[in-house]
Design a protein around this motif. Structure first.
Motif, mmCIF file in Angstrom:
data_model
loop_
_atom_site.group_PDB
_atom_site.id
_atom_site.type_symbol
_atom_site.label_atom_id
_atom_site.label_comp_id
_atom_site.label_asym_id
_atom_site.label_seq_id
_atom_site.Cartn_x
_atom_site.Cartn_y
_atom_site.Cartn_z
ATOM 1 N N GLU A 105 0.846 -1.198 0.000
ATOM 2 C CA GLU A 105 0.000 0.000 0.000
ATOM 3 C C GLU A 105 0.874 1.237 0.000
ATOM 4 O OE1 GLU A 105 -2.089 0.944 3.756
ATOM 5 O OE2 GLU A 105 -1.076 -0.827 4.589
ATOM 6 N N ALA A 106 0.299 2.363 -0.393
ATOM 7 C CA ALA A 106 1.046 3.614 -0.487
ATOM 8 C C ALA A 106 1.511 4.070 0.896
ATOM 9 C CB ALA A 106 0.173 4.695 -1.127
ATOM 10 N N TRP A 107 2.658 4.734 0.927
ATOM 11 C CA TRP A 107 3.179 5.284 2.170
ATOM 12 C C TRP A 107 2.143 6.160 2.849
ATOM 13 C CZ3 TRP A 107 3.793 10.479 3.263
ATOM 14 C CH2 TRP A 107 4.476 10.793 4.445
ATOM 15 N N GLU A 108 1.386 6.922 2.073
ATOM 16 C CA GLU A 108 0.389 7.833 2.645
ATOM 17 C C GLU A 108 -0.666 7.088 3.460
ATOM 18 O OE1 GLU A 108 2.449 10.062 -0.527
ATOM 19 O OE2 GLU A 108 1.604 8.037 -0.404
ATOM 20 N N SER A 109 -1.142 5.953 2.971
ATOM 21 C CA SER A 109 -2.123 5.182 3.745
ATOM 22 C C SER A 109 -1.439 4.365 4.832
ATOM 23 C CB SER A 109 -2.934 4.270 2.818
ATOM 24 O OG SER A 109 -2.110 3.322 2.166
ATOM 25 N N LEU A 110 -0.198 3.951 4.581
ATOM 26 C CA LEU A 110 0.545 3.167 5.567
ATOM 27 C C LEU A 110 0.815 3.982 6.825
ATOM 28 C CD1 LEU A 110 2.041 0.473 6.115
ATOM 29 C CD2 LEU A 110 4.065 1.519 5.068
ATOM 30 N N ILE A 111 1.272 5.220 6.674
ATOM 31 C CA ILE A 111 1.575 6.038 7.841
ATOM 32 C C ILE A 111 0.296 6.438 8.571
ATOM 33 C CG2 ILE A 111 1.593 8.295 6.681
ATOM 34 C CD1 ILE A 111 4.043 8.998 8.406
ATOM 35 N N GLN A 112 -0.783 6.570 7.815
ATOM 36 C CA GLN A 112 -2.070 6.863 8.446
ATOM 37 C C GLN A 112 -2.479 5.713 9.368
ATOM 38 O OE1 GLN A 112 -3.998 9.801 7.740
ATOM 39 N NE2 GLN A 112 -5.243 9.146 9.479
ATOM 40 N N ARG A 113 -2.346 4.512 8.873
ATOM 41 C CA ARG A 113 -2.773 3.326 9.628
ATOM 42 C C ARG A 113 -1.805 2.974 10.752
ATOM 43 N NH1 ARG A 113 -1.361 -1.728 8.660
ATOM 44 N NH2 ARG A 113 -0.750 -1.331 6.490
ATOM 45 N N GLU A 114 -0.496 3.129 10.495
ATOM 46 C CA GLU A 114 0.501 2.657 11.445
ATOM 47 C C GLU A 114 0.949 3.706 12.458
ATOM 48 O OE1 GLU A 114 1.556 -0.319 11.935
ATOM 49 O OE2 GLU A 114 0.737 -1.350 10.189
ATOM 50 N N LEU A 115 0.659 4.978 12.202
ATOM 51 C CA LEU A 115 1.130 6.021 13.121
ATOM 52 C C LEU A 115 0.020 6.980 13.536
ATOM 53 C CD1 LEU A 115 3.648 7.164 14.590
ATOM 54 C CD2 LEU A 115 3.926 8.731 12.645
ATOM 55 N N PHE A 116 -0.605 7.626 12.569
ATOM 56 C CA PHE A 116 -1.586 8.654 12.912
ATOM 57 C C PHE A 116 -2.776 8.082 13.685
ATOM 58 C CE2 PHE A 116 -0.183 10.918 8.745
ATOM 59 C CZ PHE A 116 1.009 11.282 9.342
ATOM 60 N N GLU A 117 -3.315 6.985 13.219
ATOM 61 C CA GLU A 117 -4.478 6.408 13.893
ATOM 62 C C GLU A 117 -4.147 5.870 15.283
ATOM 63 O OE1 GLU A 117 -6.342 3.627 11.248
ATOM 64 O OE2 GLU A 117 -6.856 5.179 9.774
ATOM 65 N N PRO A 118 -3.082 5.092 15.461
ATOM 66 C CA PRO A 118 -2.773 4.621 16.808
ATOM 67 C C PRO A 118 -2.524 5.748 17.810
ATOM 68 C CG PRO A 118 -1.562 3.341 15.190
ATOM 69 C CD PRO A 118 -2.186 4.479 14.454
ATOM 70 N N LEU A 119 -1.982 6.872 17.353
ATOM 71 C CA LEU A 119 -1.687 7.979 18.254
ATOM 72 C C LEU A 119 -2.834 8.983 18.368
ATOM 73 C CD1 LEU A 119 1.157 6.762 18.037
ATOM 74 C CD2 LEU A 119 2.056 9.086 17.945
ATOM 75 N N GLY A 120 -3.904 8.763 17.601
ATOM 76 C CA GLY A 120 -5.020 9.700 17.623
ATOM 77 C C GLY A 120 -4.686 11.033 16.994
ATOM 78 N N MET A 121 -3.777 11.030 16.015
ATOM 79 C CA MET A 121 -3.380 12.272 15.349
ATOM 80 C C MET A 121 -4.386 12.601 14.235
ATOM 81 S SD MET A 121 0.765 11.605 15.197
ATOM 82 C CE MET A 121 1.108 13.150 14.313
ATOM 83 N N ASP A 122 -5.576 13.019 14.658
ATOM 84 C CA ASP A 122 -6.666 13.241 13.706
ATOM 85 C C ASP A 122 -6.419 14.417 12.768
ATOM 86 O OD1 ASP A 122 -8.014 11.134 14.903
ATOM 87 O OD2 ASP A 122 -9.137 12.435 16.267
ATOM 88 N N SER A 123 -5.528 15.320 13.148
ATOM 89 C CA SER A 123 -5.258 16.499 12.313
ATOM 90 C C SER A 123 -4.227 16.231 11.229
ATOM 91 C CB SER A 123 -4.758 17.650 13.195
ATOM 92 O OG SER A 123 -3.475 17.325 13.735
ATOM 93 N N ALA A 124 -3.572 15.073 11.265
ATOM 94 C CA ALA A 124 -2.455 14.817 10.354
ATOM 95 C C ALA A 124 -2.919 14.631 8.919
ATOM 96 C CB ALA A 124 -1.677 13.584 10.812
ATOM 97 N N GLY A 125 -2.144 15.191 8.007
ATOM 98 C CA GLY A 125 -2.415 15.057 6.581
ATOM 99 C C GLY A 125 -1.152 15.359 5.809
ATOM 100 N N PHE A 126 -1.309 15.628 4.521
ATOM 101 C CA PHE A 126 -0.149 15.793 3.643
ATOM 102 C C PHE A 126 -0.274 17.064 2.825
ATOM 103 C CE2 PHE A 126 -1.415 11.337 4.075
ATOM 104 C CZ PHE A 126 -0.337 10.869 4.821
ATOM 105 N N GLY A 127 0.871 17.685 2.552
ATOM 106 C CA GLY A 127 0.885 18.892 1.745
ATOM 107 C C GLY A 127 0.569 20.130 2.570
ATOM 108 N N PRO A 128 0.318 21.254 1.917
ATOM 109 C CA PRO A 128 0.055 22.500 2.651
ATOM 110 C C PRO A 128 -1.227 22.394 3.471
ATOM 111 C CG PRO A 128 0.506 22.918 0.317
ATOM 112 C CD PRO A 128 0.304 21.450 0.457
ATOM 113 N N PRO A 129 -1.213 22.783 4.734
ATOM 114 C CA PRO A 129 -2.450 22.807 5.506
ATOM 115 C C PRO A 129 -3.502 23.673 4.815
ATOM 116 C CG PRO A 129 -0.560 23.139 6.937
ATOM 117 C CD PRO A 129 -0.046 23.203 5.526
ATOM 118 N N GLY A 130 -4.750 23.207 4.812
ATOM 119 C CA GLY A 130 -5.828 23.969 4.199
ATOM 120 C C GLY A 130 -6.053 23.672 2.733
#
Length: 377
Positions: free
Chosen positions: A199-224
């Motif tokens: 799977e793409a790094w973008e979905s991998l880091i979402q599943r393996e890092l952002f979700e376990p840590l509850g980092m709901d604000s995390a995303g990619f590229g310029p904010p907004g």
């Protein structure tokens, strides 16, 4: 901005940041002072100990010349702080047996490896994450940036195309010969993780890092850039009269395949949660995420380069600290993890301070730390 800045920030604020509180201390006043001295439109800062957030604050406006104030929930571009996140995800996959630190390009994709110079087909995941894969320092490589913008398809496909191109650059040297900071190595490492995970790094880091840590604000590229996020701070270039807002569009950041090296954004409190994970792991506490030994591996500097896996390393023994700075030239983010002090500090601005402002702040912080080191800001 240097690791020295982060260290000085930690010294001058240590008493306020480490004190146990039911409600985090409000550092907005300090943030405003620091923001004004740096000459940036907005600044956010947060600190945590191993138990939770101890202090946080934000000051300034989302865009220079405007009056929309920055909020504590706003998202900030992290630049190269993303590198340690990519390494953290790699550690998860290593612990699971999905990949090894010594996995090679040739092992994971023999067909692709055939287009890589033979000497670099055995470059390992660990070498890539430690900046010891022989790739040149590409932080100011306009040709590489231009090439990335011409690529088409999903980011993971673009990264696969980049692998042989990166090793064909001028200045490539034998692997493990020396440490040279490079974004390209993290793009190759991201491709390796994608290859084994399917799977793409973008979905991998979402599943393996952002979700376990509850980092709901995390995303990619310029904010907004994502309309669903609502209004967010803008990054800024620097004009003759000061910071100039840059619209949140695709071209306002590094190209999409750059992701594993530096395209993550998140709120300052979510960044503090990430810092707390590493703080607890290095202190030997049960994180439920990775074993203590994995955190030690991520922060180890066996070659004495001052660099681990996505972390700069300073100090010795009990005074050892892990730091990093991140910037895409329109934002600046800082992180410090200091296990002996049970302290982690994160800070972010939506413009890069001028060198003169940086020097002035360093002088003030060092003076404050020397004369009133136990004073809360």
């Amino acid at each position: 901005m240097s690791h020295t800045f982060i260290f000085s920030l930690g010294v001058v604020l240590i008493s306020a940041f480490t004190a146990a509180r039911a409600v985090p201390a409000d550092l907005s006043g300090f943030a405003e002072t620091l923001r004004a001295e740096l000459g940036v439109p907005a600044l956010a800062v947060a600190a945590t100990n191993s138990e939770g957030l101890t202090a946080a604050g934000v000051a300034g406006v989302r865009a220079a010349g405007g009056d929309d104030p920055a909020r504590i929930t706003d998202r900030w571009h992290l630049g190269s702080l993303t590198k340690s996140m990519t390494a953290t995800v790699a550690a998860r996959l290593v612990e699971r047996g999905t990949i090894r630190w010594d996995a090679t390009i040739a092992e994971l994709d023999p067909e692709l490896a055939a287009s890589v110079p033979e000497a670099h087909r055995t470059v390992t995941l660990g070498q890539l994450l430690a900046h010891r894969a022989g790739l040149p320092d590409d932080r100011f490589s306009a040709p590489l940036q231009m090439k990335m913008w011409t690529l088409e398809g999903p980011p993971e496909d673009q990264r696969r195309v980049l692998v042989p191109l990166l090793f064909a650059q001028p200045g490539v040297t034998p692997a493990d010969e020396t440490m040279r900071y490079t974004n390209g190595g993290y793009m190759v490492a991201g491709w390796m993780l994608e290859t084994v995970a399917g799977e793409a790094w973008e979905s991998l880091i979402q599943r393996e890092l952002f979700e376990p840590l509850g980092m709901d604000s995390a995303g990619f590229g310029p904010p907004g850039m994502d309309p669903g996020q609502g209004a967010q701070p803008l990054g800024h270039g620097r004009g003759p009269d000061g910071p100039v807002p840059v619209p949140a569009v695709l071209g306002a950041d590094n190209p999409p395949p750059f992701g594993p090296a530096g395209r993550v954004h998140c709120s300052i409190t979510d960044l503090a949660a990430y810092a707390r994970l590493h703080l607890r792991g290095l202190r030997g506490e049960d994180t439920g995420y990775l074993p203590h030994e994995a955190f030690v591996r991520l922060h180890a500097d066996p070659e004495g380069d001052g660099y681990a896996l996505g972390w700069g390393v300073v100090g010795e023994g009990d005074d050892r600290r892990s730091t990093h700075t991140g910037s895409n030239t329109r934002w600046l983010a800082l992180i410090l993890v200091w296990p002996a002090r049970d302290l982690a500090i994160v800070a972010a601005t939506n413009a890069v301070p001028q060198d003169a402002a940086h020097a002035d702040v360093l002088a003030r912080l060092i003076d404050a730390a020397t004369n009133t080191g136990d004073r809360a800001p």
